[in-house]
Design an enzyme around this catalytic site. Sequence first.
Site, short mmCIF file in Angstrom:
data_model
loop_
_atom_site.label_atom_id
_atom_site.label_comp_id
_atom_site.label_asym_id
_atom_site.label_seq_id
_atom_site.Cartn_x
_atom_site.Cartn_y
_atom_site.Cartn_z
N LYS A 97 0.85 -1.20 0.00
CA LYS A 97 0.00 0.00 0.00
C LYS A 97 0.88 1.24 0.00
O LYS A 97 1.91 1.28 0.68
CB LYS A 97 -0.92 -0.03 1.22
CG LYS A 97 -1.98 1.08 1.25
CD LYS A 97 -2.89 0.90 2.47
CE LYS A 97 -3.97 1.96 2.55
NZ LYS A 97 -4.86 1.78 3.72
N SER A 192 -9.63 1.69 3.15
CA SER A 192 -8.84 2.46 2.20
C SER A 192 -7.80 1.65 1.44
O SER A 192 -7.13 2.17 0.54
CB SER A 192 -8.13 3.60 2.95
OG SER A 192 -7.22 3.08 3.91
N SER A 216 -9.78 -0.75 7.34
CA SER A 216 -9.28 -0.46 5.98
C SER A 216 -8.64 -1.64 5.28
O SER A 216 -8.34 -1.55 4.08
CB SER A 216 -8.29 0.71 6.02
OG SER A 216 -8.97 1.92 6.28
#
Length: 548
Positions: A97, A192, A216
């Site tokens: 990420k 996210s 997330s």
Amino acid sequence: MTFLFSFFSLDHCGSRLGTKTMLGRSLREVSAALKQGQITPTELCQKCLSLIKKTKFLNAYITVSEEVALKQAEESERRYKKGHSLGNLDGIPVAIKDNFSTSGIKTTCASNMLKDYIPPYNATVVQKLLDQGAILMGKTNLDEFAMGSGSTDGAFGPVKNPWSYSKQHKAKRKEKPHAESEDPDWLIAGGSSGGSAAAVSAFTCFAALGSDTGGSTRNPAAHCGVVGFKPSYGLVSRHGLIPLVNSMDVPGILTRCVDDAAIVLGVLAGHDPKDSTTVQDPFKPFTLPTLTDVSKLRVGIPKEYLVPELSREVQSLWSKAADLFESEGAKVIEVSLPHTSYSIVCYHVLCTAEVASNMARFDGLEYGHRCNIDLSTEAMYAATRREGFNDVVRGRILSGNYFLLKENYENYFVKAQKVRRLIANDFVNVFNSGVDVLLTPTTLGEAVPYKEFIKEDNRTRSAQDDIFTQAANMAGLPAVSVPVALSNQGLPVGLQLIGPAFSDQQLLTVARWFEKQIHFPVIQLQEIMDDFSSVSENEKLPSISLKQ
């Protein structure tokens, strides 16, 4: 909707796949294939890079580190030829990420504030993966600074859910197929960490790191049909994870099965001198025992999680999953987490307060974006932050500063901390009563079309989508989302298991047992991956089909 209880014995996930390539297999299987010389790290890396290019329209990656990946693959190949494999991750493609620092590779947090920022060091979790020979395919897309639940609010555009283009979903839509880039009804990936979830779901890597502040990792895992694991707070180092909420952030793991998540956790877990919140006693070696008898297991069903907004399909699957545990001898009991209704408001206050503090470092002086205005230092600050942050980030900064004002501090921030303690104590009381794990939904429903999702504001969307997940972050507990079935629209639905603090090994052991009872279908993306042979839709498994 079909819910399949499989009595098909699997030594590990993915062994039911009859693929001609390695892309659809489990991390453990591919690691064995590499050791046996069935495929080389370079060949595997090239296959993943090719698929990343084919699925570029998903927007799962912000940066593809092709040259770095191929170089790492060559180094891995040399080790294998010498018989010096570094372990199960040697030669395995992974994704990170884009809010984890990566030395020499852009780390943007999907924000204009950091769009050209290149860190001089690796996050501890990134370094641990590289030390084990993992191949870094690239940095994945997210909501800006991880503030969101759809991966739709980043500076580089939204992430598209691979299941939007699956054969299963298209069959349910009964519409003429659209070109991938023109489909007006594509689905959100969740957030996210949506880029990481989409990257794993679309077979472009075998594992990906996400971050989890309020769900997330688990939220996008549920929407993309993969496993999303949030470790106990303090088990995995946060050093190098650009912070959102220091007291809740945890590096998360996204894989295609529970066993793979455990393998990655075994590499990441342990004390880090650079992160004072990590535990001194690492849980190594991190292996999952085989669980065949669940008769001594006590499974809790929180009654407060049966909310009116919960879709009937998810509610039905939740009930059937509880019945499955009970039918195999586990004791399933209703439990109460009485302060659940306060958790969303409490989370919002604490989250925005810490965001306001953490975002103060982005002032245009030392790194990141800097505006051209030089009238005064104050004007430069204001213009830099106005240009660098999107509306969501600026809104959370304003809210957080409001809660931290001297006249508001006691009424908001201090009260929220007290409520957080009550929420944490609710979990302690339940687990002290003899409950081993909690079984809950992960999300209210399946992934929704982007055009529907953006009708709500960011705060409303986050409150709705993190309703079942954020309490575990406030209490520092391990939690995992496991895909269990496809909805009537042919889309993944996940259920969540939560355990006591630092019971990560036990939680994953139960989750793996649960996963093995369920036949979750492999995503069918043949139109995109014409060189990838997935499971035949006519393949038969000895299972019992339960239909609504």
